[in-house]
Design an enzyme around this catalytic site. Sequence first.
Site, mmCIF file in Angstrom:
data_model
loop_
_atom_site.group_PDB
_atom_site.id
_atom_site.type_symbol
_atom_site.label_atom_id
_atom_site.label_comp_id
_atom_site.label_asym_id
_atom_site.label_seq_id
_atom_site.Cartn_x
_atom_site.Cartn_y
_atom_site.Cartn_z
ATOM 1 N N ASN A 149 0.863 -1.173 0.000
ATOM 2 C CA ASN A 149 0.000 0.000 0.000
ATOM 3 C C ASN A 149 0.897 1.219 0.000
ATOM 4 O OD1 ASN A 149 -1.987 1.813 0.246
ATOM 5 N ND2 ASN A 149 -2.795 1.065 2.192
ATOM 6 N N SER A 195 -14.056 -0.402 3.304
ATOM 7 C CA SER A 195 -13.867 -0.813 1.921
ATOM 8 C C SER A 195 -15.175 -1.100 1.194
ATOM 9 C CB SER A 195 -12.972 -2.045 1.873
ATOM 10 O OG SER A 195 -13.491 -3.050 2.711
#
Length: 501
Positions: A149, A195
């Site tokens: 990430n 998410s």
Amino acid sequence: MKTGIQWYFLPLNTQLPWRCVLVVSVIEQLAQWHNSTVKAAMERLDFIPKITLFLKQRCFRVILVCLSLCIISFSIDREMNADVVCHALRLCKQDPGQPLCHLYSPPKVSWFPTFLKTTDCGRYFKMELSSLKAFITLRGYHWRGRDCNDKNTTVYPVLLPTLSLLQQGVDPKDGIPYEEKFCKDSKGVVLLGDSAGAHFHIPPEWMTVTQMSAKSFANLPMAFSDELDWPQFSEITGFLNSTIGGWTDSLYLRLRKRNRCNHRDLQNISQNAPYLSFSLARNQLLDNPAIVIYATIGNDVCNGERDTLAHMTTPKEMLSNVVQALRYLDSHLPNGSHVILTGLVDGRFLWDNLHDRYHPLGQLNKDITYSQLYSFLDCLQVSPCSGWLTPNETLRNLTSERALQLSNVLKEIARSEKFANFDIFYMDFPLRQTAEEWRKMGGEPWQLIEPVDGFHPSQIAAALGTAITWQKALREWPQVLGKENPFNDQIEAIFKDQGGY
Ligand SMILES: *[C@@H]1O[C@H](CO)[C@@H](O)[C@H](O)[C@H]1NC(C)=O
Ligand SMILES: *[C@@H]1O[C@H](CO)[C@@H](O)[C@H](O)[C@H]1NC(C)=O
Ligand SMILES: *[C@@H]1O[C@H](CO)[C@@H](O)[C@H](O)[C@H]1NC(C)=O
Ligand SMILES: *[C@@H]1O[C@H](CO)[C@@H](O)[C@H](O)[C@H]1NC(C)=O
Ligand SMILES: *[C@@H]1O[C@H](CO)[C@@H](O)[C@H](O)[C@H]1NC(C)=O
Ligand SMILES: *[C@@H]1O[C@H](CO)[C@@H](O)[C@H](O)[C@H]1NC(C)=O
Ligand SMILES: *[C@@H]1O[C@H](CO)[C@@H](O)[C@H](O)[C@H]1NC(C)=O
């Protein structure tokens, strides 16, 4: 809200096993489908190198490069399933005292075929891994906990400019700014959530070999740069027609239709909510009020821990976390804003509707059900939700019980807390109505769930949920949506349709 590291961005070492099994399964099935050896299948399919090239700077590189190399050089026998290959590559391993994790039924051959112990592959793999590590360290990213990430943590959200042409223009006839003339009651949309809110989606065509072609992967670069979130189609901030099934309907599009001044005023800051809620880009004095959707959905009860119940947010923690976030919002939102808290979902819907269906990976050979997938992820401790994605009904019930308690905390906050700059509302996650609505349209409940992860709401569920939320707001809290703008036609005539975005 829990500091929910996104499921997909768990540390690399916990991600390797399932990614390996997935990639090897796809490669093996490709060979099977095209009736060729693995090596020939990979040579024929010219999109594989392209993927590898693109993923050069990503974790998948390690797996793809190494695997292609290993598979090509050893021409793996088709009798060996992906579990065996990944164990042989040491990408999957059994820790002492832990169960042996496998996606397929246990293989007939040995778990550690001797020819794969050959050092070439292992050496190559280690090299790849250390160069990736060096690359990440070099760029100052955090290796631990946030592998793959590589966003700049200080500039987390990709914030949109809230300005539109409309807000800048002046009517040449009388010199009055257009905004003053046409725009009252304008609102922006902000989503705080996990998410699911950002719409996490892995395209099933990436792993359905019967339909696979270079075209299946056309969306891959974009998908990865957005980290497999598709906020442009999501129920809150969506503004483009869906290319991932279903259709797009969003609070933003509806608000914009109601009042064309609400153009481009949206923020998708849904990932890793706790950080992002502290980077809300709104100017309390200058900006229009916002509608903030505070969506928890499942993060607070979903984790992949062995003792999942012990790691769920408690009602007390929930109260303190949410009140703290709301105080922050109160000090940053313009007066006249609105906050809608949405409750947690009852995730038993997932197991009930999916457990005996075939996963996209299992469709070719009818060999992988969701139940198998869930157990595999659970075994590796990377399940997006151990409490719900389990054959243990007692555990599923207990998870739902906690989710209900947490929803009740939210409900109570909305009832009793008062804030200076916004009013606050609560609504249940509209799963029941969504399923009902979809049934009436002739659909099946499983279509409301993301096919690949068997966990997130699908595009259809998102779009239907928007309509339900909108109707509820219109009925019960019309002040949140604001009045219809009588100048909409004029605005459109002057500024044309600039597209949603
Ligand atoms: C697959 O290949 C084998 C060997 O080349 C051949 O005998 C068989 O008929 C082929 N099957 C199909 C469905 O093409
Ligand atoms: C991250 O963003 C901040 C703020 O824009 C900047 O000061 C910093 O240099 C960036 N860091 C990296 C590693 O790009
Ligand atoms: C939302 O975030 C993604 C990246 O995470 C970005 O590409 C996109 O432009 C952002 N804005 C909207 C409105 O989706
Ligand atoms: C989706 O496509 C239709 C026509 O194909 C168009 O009328 C509509 O405006 C589009 N919607 C969005 C959100 O782009
Ligand atoms: C789980 O909850 C359902 C619905 O409340 C109930 O019918 C069922 O008996 C429960 N099962 C277990 C094992 O607790
Ligand atoms: C099911 O889950 C409950 C709660 O975590 C646990 O007490 C029980 O032992 C589990 N049952 C089985 C068969 O694993
Ligand atoms: C916000 O606006 C309302 C009226 O719309 C007013 O009563 C209230 O005092 C304002 N609050 C603040 C903090 O300015």
